[in-house]
Design a protein around this motif. Sequence first.
Motif, PDB file in Angstrom:
ATOM      1  N   VAL A  68      82.589  30.233  89.052  1.00 48.12           N
ATOM      2  CA  VAL A  68      82.517  29.716  90.415  1.00 48.12           C
ATOM      3  C   VAL A  68      81.192  30.184  91.026  1.00 48.12           C
ATOM      4  O   VAL A  68      80.867  31.372  90.974  1.00 48.12           O
ATOM      5  CB  VAL A  68      83.711  30.246  91.241  1.00 48.12           C
ATOM      6  N   ILE A  69      80.432  29.250  91.570  1.00 48.68           N
ATOM      7  CA  ILE A  69      79.124  29.622  92.122  1.00 48.68           C
ATOM      8  C   ILE A  69      79.288  30.230  93.514  1.00 48.68           C
ATOM      9  O   ILE A  69      80.281  29.994  94.209  1.00 48.68           O
ATOM     10  CB  ILE A  69      78.161  28.415  92.186  1.00 48.68           C
ATOM     11  N   ASP A  70      78.316  31.054  93.891  1.00 45.95           N
ATOM     12  CA  ASP A  70      78.346  31.667  95.222  1.00 45.95           C
ATOM     13  C   ASP A  70      77.713  30.742  96.258  1.00 45.95           C
ATOM     14  O   ASP A  70      78.250  30.536  97.334  1.00 45.95           O
ATOM     15  CB  ASP A  70      77.585  33.004  95.208  1.00 45.95           C
ATOM     16  N   ARG A  71      76.533  30.241  95.904  1.00 45.50           N
ATOM     17  CA  ARG A  71      75.829  29.338  96.818  1.00 45.50           C
ATOM     18  C   ARG A  71      75.230  28.197  96.021  1.00 45.50           C
ATOM     19  O   ARG A  71      74.963  28.332  94.835  1.00 45.50           O
ATOM     20  CB  ARG A  71      74.714  30.102  97.551  1.00 45.50           C
ATOM     21  N   GLY A  72      74.979  27.076  96.708  1.00 43.24           N
ATOM     22  CA  GLY A  72      74.375  25.934  96.064  1.00 43.24           C
ATOM     23  C   GLY A  72      75.320  24.748  96.027  1.00 43.24           C
ATOM     24  O   GLY A  72      76.452  24.837  96.516  1.00 43.24           O
ATOM     25  N   THR A  73      74.848  23.644  95.474  1.00 39.06           N
ATOM     26  CA  THR A  73      75.682  22.450  95.388  1.00 39.06           C
ATOM     27  C   THR A  73      75.650  21.896  93.968  1.00 39.06           C
ATOM     28  O   THR A  73      74.655  22.052  93.254  1.00 39.06           O
ATOM     29  CB  THR A  73      75.177  21.342  96.350  1.00 39.06           C
ATOM     30  N   ILE A  74      76.752  21.293  93.584  1.00 40.05           N
ATOM     31  CA  ILE A  74      76.822  20.641  92.276  1.00 40.05           C
ATOM     32  C   ILE A  74      77.411  19.244  92.470  1.00 40.05           C
ATOM     33  O   ILE A  74      78.452  19.090  93.116  1.00 40.05           O
ATOM     34  CB  ILE A  74      77.724  21.427  91.291  1.00 40.05           C
ATOM     35  N   GLU A  75      76.713  18.257  91.928  1.00 39.27           N
ATOM     36  CA  GLU A  75      77.255  16.899  91.920  1.00 39.27           C
ATOM     37  C   GLU A  75      77.301  16.406  90.493  1.00 39.27           C
ATOM     38  O   GLU A  75      76.351  16.584  89.733  1.00 39.27           O
ATOM     39  CB  GLU A  75      76.367  15.965  92.753  1.00 39.27           C
ATOM     40  N   ILE A  76      78.438  15.807  90.146  1.00 33.92           N
ATOM     41  CA  ILE A  76      78.597  15.228  88.822  1.00 33.92           C
ATOM     42  C   ILE A  76      78.747  13.725  88.996  1.00 33.92           C
ATOM     43  O   ILE A  76      79.677  13.261  89.659  1.00 33.92           O
ATOM     44  CB  ILE A  76      79.838  15.799  88.105  1.00 33.92           C
ATOM     45  N   GLU A  77      77.821  12.999  88.423  1.00 34.56           N
ATOM     46  CA  GLU A  77      77.807  11.532  88.540  1.00 34.56           C
ATOM     47  C   GLU A  77      77.972  11.095  89.988  1.00 34.56           C
ATOM     48  O   GLU A  77      78.765  10.201  90.313  1.00 34.56           O
ATOM     49  CB  GLU A  77      78.883  10.907  87.642  1.00 34.56           C
ATOM     50  N   GLY A  78      77.263  11.755  90.870  1.00 33.51           N
ATOM     51  CA  GLY A  78      77.246  11.371  92.277  1.00 33.51           C
ATOM     52  C   GLY A  78      78.417  11.904  93.082  1.00 33.51           C
ATOM     53  O   GLY A  78      78.468  11.751  94.302  1.00 33.51           O
ATOM     54  N   SER A  80      80.622  15.015  94.565  1.00 35.03           N
ATOM     55  CA  SER A  80      80.418  16.415  94.882  1.00 35.03           C
ATOM     56  C   SER A  80      81.504  17.271  94.255  1.00 35.03           C
ATOM     57  O   SER A  80      82.698  17.005  94.399  1.00 35.03           O
ATOM     58  CB  SER A  80      80.430  16.593  96.403  1.00 35.03           C
ATOM     59  N   LEU A  81      81.072  18.295  93.526  1.00 37.09           N
ATOM     60  CA  LEU A  81      82.016  19.275  92.966  1.00 37.09           C
ATOM     61  C   LEU A  81      82.049  20.495  93.880  1.00 37.09           C
ATOM     62  O   LEU A  81      83.101  20.994  94.252  1.00 37.09           O
ATOM     63  CB  LEU A  81      81.573  19.675  91.551  1.00 37.09           C
ATOM     64  N   ALA A  82      80.864  20.948  94.241  1.00 36.44           N
ATOM     65  CA  ALA A  82      80.744  22.065  95.180  1.00 36.44           C
ATOM     66  C   ALA A  82      79.649  21.703  96.177  1.00 36.44           C
ATOM     67  O   ALA A  82      78.565  21.284  95.783  1.00 36.44           O
ATOM     68  CB  ALA A  82      80.392  23.341  94.433  1.00 36.44           C
ATOM     69  N   ALA A  83      79.957  21.852  97.438  1.00 39.28           N
ATOM     70  CA  ALA A  83      79.001  21.529  98.487  1.00 39.28           C
ATOM     71  C   ALA A  83      78.737  22.786  99.306  1.00 39.28           C
ATOM     72  O   ALA A  83      79.460  23.774  99.193  1.00 39.28           O
ATOM     73  CB  ALA A  83      79.542  20.412  99.372  1.00 39.28           C
ATOM     74  N   ALA A  84      77.694  22.713 100.117  1.00 41.73           N
ATOM     75  CA  ALA A  84      77.408  23.851 100.983  1.00 41.73           C
ATOM     76  C   ALA A  84      78.495  23.947 102.044  1.00 41.73           C
ATOM     77  O   ALA A  84      78.815  22.979 102.706  1.00 41.73           O
ATOM     78  CB  ALA A  84      76.042  23.687 101.629  1.00 41.73           C
ATOM     79  N   GLY A  85      79.101  25.109 102.165  1.00 36.60           N
ATOM     80  CA  GLY A  85      80.152  25.301 103.153  1.00 36.60           C
ATOM     81  C   GLY A  85      79.654  26.146 104.306  1.00 36.60           C
ATOM     82  O   GLY A  85      78.445  26.413 104.422  1.00 36.60           O
ATOM     83  N   ALA A  86      80.575  26.587 105.114  1.00 37.11           N
ATOM     84  CA  ALA A  86      80.210  27.399 106.273  1.00 37.11           C
ATOM     85  C   ALA A  86      79.573  28.709 105.812  1.00 37.11           C
ATOM     86  O   ALA A  86      80.010  29.310 104.835  1.00 37.11           O
ATOM     87  CB  ALA A  86      81.456  27.687 107.103  1.00 37.11           C
TER      88      ALA A  86
END
Lengths: 266, 217
Positions: A68-78, A80-86
């Motif tokens: 699980v990442i701490d910071r950053g964003t991941i998109e798979i085929e457009g 969003s898997l993980a986005a920037a949160g609060a």
Amino acid sequence: MMISPNGATSDRTPGTMISARDIFKSFGSLHVLRGVSLTLRKGDVTAVIGPSGSGKSTLLRCLNHLEVIDRGTIEIEGESLAAAGAGGASKYVPEAEVRRICRKMGMVFQSFNLFPHMTVLQNIIEAPMTVKGLSRDAAVPKAEELLRKVGLLAKRDNYPARLSGGQKQRVAIARALAMEPDIMLFDEPTSALDPELTGEVLRTMRQLADEHMTMLVVTHEMGFAREVANHVVFMDEGRILEEGAPAEVFGAPAHARTREFLAHML
Amino acid sequence: MDYVLSLLGPLAQGAKVTLTLFVITLALSVPLGLALALARISSWPLLSGAVNGYIWLMRGTPLMLQMLFIYFALPFVPVIGVRLPDFPAAVVAFALNYAAYFAEIFRAGIKSVDRGQYEASKALGMTYFQTMRRVVLPQMVSRVLPPVSNETITLIKDTSLIYVLALNDILRTARGIVQRDFTTTPFLVAALFYLVMTLILTWFFQNLEKRYAKHDD
């Protein structure tokens, strides 16, 4: 392969399979990834190279949610898997969504991780039946087709303990392919193998690349990175120091650390 | 010899009680133990903590005390107090007690499954439940067979504790005859009964192990 200048914008150009932006990941006080951005387009074969502890395996494992990442964003085929949160911390989509999105990626491990209590065939049909709900009659012919492809149809009823390391890894590749992923992640797929067994695994991977599978390969096999990959990423101390076409990275490395690493490896 | 043969009838009656308690206890404590093991490894601290306390209580006090408590004291406990007849009281005590031991055996078995198995399952899209059912628990079973066999053999002999509730199992029946006939022969015949049952259990588990070992060679 593009990296947006500020590293924060989303990459939605068609054909983008993986877009990871500014990934940070620590294990306790150990900062393993320090702002890594990576883009994979359809049909790309990207090799990630670098010294041990550079974070390359962690990067791969972050992409399909094994870490699980701490910071950053991941998109798979457009998507969003993980986005920037609060507060800057990454926020993942709900668990069922994570599972659905990550199914677009197949993964091959350094230590194979075949299911030892199942035969070769059972290993391959397990996920299609359990996860996709395929009937046995539908799953078996597909599995046999994949086994033929990796040259192990004759071993279909053997247990993994009876196979050589190279054979195990080819079964593992077939098992991942059985879920019909769009992207294949390889985490040092030949590092646990005797040198004389790496060839058969690399041949299978090359065959996949020739079929235009999108591949991300963490590897110490410089020959593979040079000949099969169309893009090479060099990582050191949790950052991408340098990336480009194999001819550039291997032929004229821009960074002193890259030159040093390659001098050791080649 | 005729005397020994005359003992077989009454002791077989006792064996029926012993075996009934044995079978019901196994049938209840194995699934309960598995549930406890899964609860114990859950990431929910309240649940795993509660199970931890339960296991401590059950392993930390004598089974005989637990049996006496359930039979004599439970009726007076507010809210959950029920009065159980002797045999059901014994069954409840045995099942609750053995579940605690099985839970720890199963937990060890689950922990021994390599992390890579979970990762491979997850990478293939399996849920936690599917991973447990299809990948982890089947591997756990083959690894826990030796300690489970051990525990089962202990259970068949522990059943003799139910004499405290005046239930006529093999041993209490034998003791009754010893006191009546002034000979210790019934004890020897009782020992034979236990030995035969243990032999059957040992043979049964050895076969199970062989069956499960087929993928390890």
